[in-house]
Design a protein around this motif. Sequence first.
Motif: not given
Length: 206
Positions: A30, A41-43, A66, A68, A80-82, A91, A125
């Motif tokens: 991410g 943010v893209e994860k 990040h 993972r 997955t982060h962030p 993250a 989420y």
Amino acid sequence: MCLLAYLPKNKTMSLSEVMSAYYGNRDGMGIAHEVNGKWFVEKGITNPEEFQKKIETLRKHRKIVHFRAASSGGIDPDLTHPFETRKFIIAQNGTLPNWENLQKTIFMLNPMQIKWVEYNQLFNYNPEKISDTKLIAFLLYLAEEDTINIDKVLEIISKAGRVALIVKEVNKILWFGDRKEDNERVFSNDSYKFYANRRLCNSDWK
């Protein structure tokens, strides 16, 4: 293990560095990047070559990336982060000790279960998926609403290993734990160097 990195403007990661990081941390990638003071943010990214192209595309912007290696919560793109809240992005490279006991203590209270569902709906989420980092993000969300004290959350974060915390309102990145600097870039460990000086072969990544 995970790998957490901060890449300032005009800094990136080579394909060999990304593949090295991915080789030891294959459970999702991410990125958070800043444009004119706003963070995005893209994860849930799973292809390392596409991820490297994404990093390169964002070369002119500040970035937190990040990789993972799942140590809590299982392997799932949702974990997955962030992770994001209204005021923060977080993250982590590490594991929060006894985080499952903390989760049980918090969720014993019915109002907290309701807040958990609200938080997950706000950022799309899955409320049935949880890890230590997602739990910390939820605590930050509660702190934003003055449900719990932000100092207490920061104390918890300080025990969670190496953490990058973006404070959106002041456009500042706080780093907790050890870090390694490399050409103005900041990394939580050396896993990005594993193949850095080797010729890339497709068989290396299988």
